[in-house]
Scaffold this active site. Sequence first.
Site, PDB file in Angstrom:
ATOM      1  N   GLY A 245       0.833  -1.397   0.556  1.00 42.10           N
ATOM      2  CA  GLY A 245       0.102  -0.267  -0.085  1.00 42.10           C
ATOM      3  C   GLY A 245       0.851   0.823  -0.688  1.00 42.10           C
ATOM      4  N   ILE A 472      -1.793  -3.990   4.905  1.00 46.81           N
ATOM      5  CA  ILE A 472      -1.331  -3.753   3.869  1.00 46.81           C
ATOM      6  C   ILE A 472       0.374  -4.406   3.820  1.00 46.81           C
ATOM      7  CG2 ILE A 472      -2.640  -1.633   3.839  1.00 46.81           C
ATOM      8  CD1 ILE A 472       0.011  -0.122   4.702  1.00 46.81           C
ATOM      9  N   GLY A 473       0.819  -4.937   4.360  1.00 50.32           N
ATOM     10  CA  GLY A 473       1.668  -5.983   4.525  1.00 50.32           C
ATOM     11  C   GLY A 473       2.382  -5.707   5.488  1.00 50.32           C
ATOM     12  N   ILE A 634       8.401  -4.366  21.320  1.00 49.38           N
ATOM     13  CA  ILE A 634       8.086  -4.795  19.582  1.00 49.38           C
ATOM     14  C   ILE A 634       6.751  -6.452  19.896  1.00 49.38           C
ATOM     15  CG2 ILE A 634       8.734  -6.104  17.994  1.00 49.38           C
ATOM     16  CD1 ILE A 634       9.537  -3.491  17.883  1.00 49.38           C
ATOM     17  N   PRO A 637       8.580  -9.410  16.553  1.00 45.01           N
ATOM     18  CA  PRO A 637       9.957  -9.474  16.899  1.00 45.01           C
ATOM     19  C   PRO A 637       9.984 -10.351  14.974  1.00 45.01           C
ATOM     20  CG  PRO A 637       9.679 -10.551  18.706  1.00 45.01           C
ATOM     21  CD  PRO A 637       8.329 -10.545  18.285  1.00 45.01           C
ATOM     22  N   LYS A 706       4.971   0.773  20.549  1.00 48.85           N
ATOM     23  CA  LYS A 706       4.659   2.567  19.309  1.00 48.85           C
ATOM     24  C   LYS A 706       4.286   2.092  17.930  1.00 48.85           C
ATOM     25  CE  LYS A 706       8.399   4.655  21.795  1.00 48.85           C
ATOM     26  NZ  LYS A 706       9.431   6.034  22.288  1.00 48.85           N
ATOM     27  N   GLY A 707       5.202   2.189  17.436  1.00 47.19           N
ATOM     28  CA  GLY A 707       4.846   2.382  15.798  1.00 47.19           C
ATOM     29  C   GLY A 707       5.489   2.452  14.710  1.00 47.19           C
ATOM     30  N   GLU A 710       6.548   3.516   9.891  1.00 54.48           N
ATOM     31  CA  GLU A 710       6.661   4.862   9.258  1.00 54.48           C
ATOM     32  C   GLU A 710       8.248   5.222   9.206  1.00 54.48           C
ATOM     33  OE1 GLU A 710       4.364   5.811   7.215  1.00 54.48           O
ATOM     34  OE2 GLU A 710       2.895   4.953   8.501  1.00 54.48           O
TER      35      GLU A 710
HETATM   36 MO1  MOS Z   1       1.106   5.258   5.029  1.00 50.45          MO
HETATM   37  S1  MOS Z   1       1.385   6.479   4.040  1.00 50.45           S
HETATM   38  O1  MOS Z   1       0.715   5.625   6.752  1.00 50.45           O
HETATM   39  O2  MOS Z   1       0.458   3.782   4.577  1.00 50.45           O
END
Ligand code: MOS
Length: 746
Positions: A245, A472-473, A634, A637, A706-707, A710
């Site tokens: 995505g 999305i993967g 995590i 992992p 946490k994410g 990105e």
């Molecule tokens: Mo991402 S740019 O939040 O799919």
Amino acid sequence: MTNDTKNPPIDRVDGRMKVTGGARYFADFELPNMAYCVLVGSEIGRGSIASLDTRRAQNAPGVLGVFTHQNMPPIPGWDAPVGGEADGPAPKPKTEETYRILSSPKILFDGQPIALVVADSYERATHAASLVRATYTRQAARTDLRKHVAEGIAPGRPGRSGDYVRGKADGYKEAPVTLEAHYTIPTEVHNPMELHGILAHWTGPDSLMIYAKTQGVNATQQAMAQAFKLDPKNIHVHTEFMGGGFGMGLRTWPQETAVVAVARKIGRPLKLVVTRQQMFTLVGHRPYTVQTIQMGADRDGKLVGIAHAATAETASYEDFTEATVNMTKFMYACPHVSTRYRIVRLDRSVPIWMRGPGEATGAFALESAMDEMAYKLGIDPIDFRLRNYTETDPEHNRPYSSKHLREAYQKGAEAIGWTDRKPQPGSVRQGDWLVGYGMSTGTFNAFRWEASARALLNADGSLTVQSAVTDIGPGTGTALTVIAHNVLGVPVNRIKVAYGDTSLPKAPTQGGSAIVSAVGSAVFEVCTAIRNTLVELATKAGGPLAGRKADELTLADGQLFVEKDPAKRVAVSDLMRTNNLTVIDKSGDSKGGPNQAKYSMYSFSVHFVQVRVNPLTGVVRVTKAVSVADSGRIVSPKTAASQMIGGVAGGIGMALTEEAVIDHRFGRFVNNNLGDYHVPVHADVPAIETIFIDKPDPIINPMGAKGMGEIALIGFAGAVANAVFNATGQRIRELPITPDKLLRTT
Ligand code: MOS
């Protein structure tokens, strides 16, 4: 890679299905009586259609209809915005133009659909589409940001302008050492392997089944409900799997709405799969952005001021904005910080978020400038960052929910072998190659959005977890499996996660690195509710563990037992049977509490690279990469490491190869294919070491996670540019760092 019993490094739960063809992507769905459509794109970048000849297309074999602005079926919700940005219903400033697909002869960007050709096979639709002829009244397309940059407009939406001052706007000027540098990010496109599209099936006069390539089935459901004035309950959207995505599925695109409208008109299920060329114009891109950083520091390496200005392109018909300058506001302790963000409306299709949106662009500028300043001051780049380290968020004057960046710098430096780096650029040569090291910081908001989930524990010991969220993967199903396993002790191979469908509990769109935090919390909570029920049944008067306290008990492998006296136990299946339960079924919504507003929640990363640069050819090879993530605990992992590896591969593309090039005479892409738009291949990507700090964030959610999607990318391109400087003494401020740029400045 983290390796412990609490969060086992399990294989991707749907991995086998994906590699053996069992996973069904939207285009894999075939329906009886289904028709196919192909979009014809405009051949000019701005102007209008003067004449359109669709007769030959209409008479071609198998054609069921040719739809243009002259005969498109009306879309009832087109008075209201169609689709719209995925971040909510904030009021939008009036744009120069309005884009409603196939509703007007006006052309706003090159490749804008001018006809939608429907036939009984994809091949026949493609052939008929090639027969559509148009003539145009042409105007000069404005596609060159550099040329039109003076016309930049401030995006008018409150809170998104990026204009910010702390201390004095030009306080950097007071410093004894200053620099000013300009950085450019080209247009990048997501180009996931799977092409974009939709399959729309009207199952009744007012009910709709959609298989789409969307990062959010609930968002698509809402957008279509709005466009067709339907009750969302009558719209069923399915996107279980996505072949990548990266942000291109964060909104519902106009062509999706058009396909739904035409499917209704022709009374047949209708499928669209766009071409690779159309992926460049119909599903967004990372916007071309120019940035200026002005920075001042004292001779001890303390930052005095930073001014960061960014100008990016958007479309004439929609103001797309992103948080390009945000990192500069909070990353370093610095008394004088100002940021400024502008967009320029061009005759281009609208951008959309792309992995690390905004911050990946901004971090390239800020972290390149930090490296430039460190060099000017004669200070090691890590040391320079540590001298300006901040333990609290200087933008909002509040603590971070967690920040372990010092440790990340240290671990990454050890792993890359930072001590081998020579401060003097161009001083290490091995054979024909110059060797250099670079590093960069990355950061991104750690979000926790509202989400719901349902979990069903069956008497046979198996568990089903449900959420509408798509994958999305990154391995969402796997992460949710681990979370459920950790709460209920159900073996991972007895857990089934159902996702990617609007019949399941509502979930946010997958994006913003937020899904483990958001949906994971909901799964955690419903599984905890099941656990509480089991504990109550076991400990109540007359129960097998009567009188025991909840915190004395452990759940593992289908058994509930006293941790300190494991002989005292009951099988969950027996407990359910004796209570006449075939299933324990819990649903719930989850969101962060008000306490979270007292904290700034960010994930952090540090990227280290070693590069080799051939001074004769200008070729740059990334020969070693280490990415360190401070993204809390995590959860999964193995899939987390895959995320980081994918981020590095994307980062190498951003740094060295990716650029969608427009011929401004025509306003048209000239490399709109994967032969000419270069993404890294295996030979471009070295072995990648991923390191997780793996310390739980105590604020964000019960998992402490946490994410990380990105931050795997954000900062990487800067690390490469900094390494290229260290190798060669050449500072490339315009991505990608292609050989011509290195040879030009030699
Ligand atoms: Mo991402 S740019 O939040 O799919």
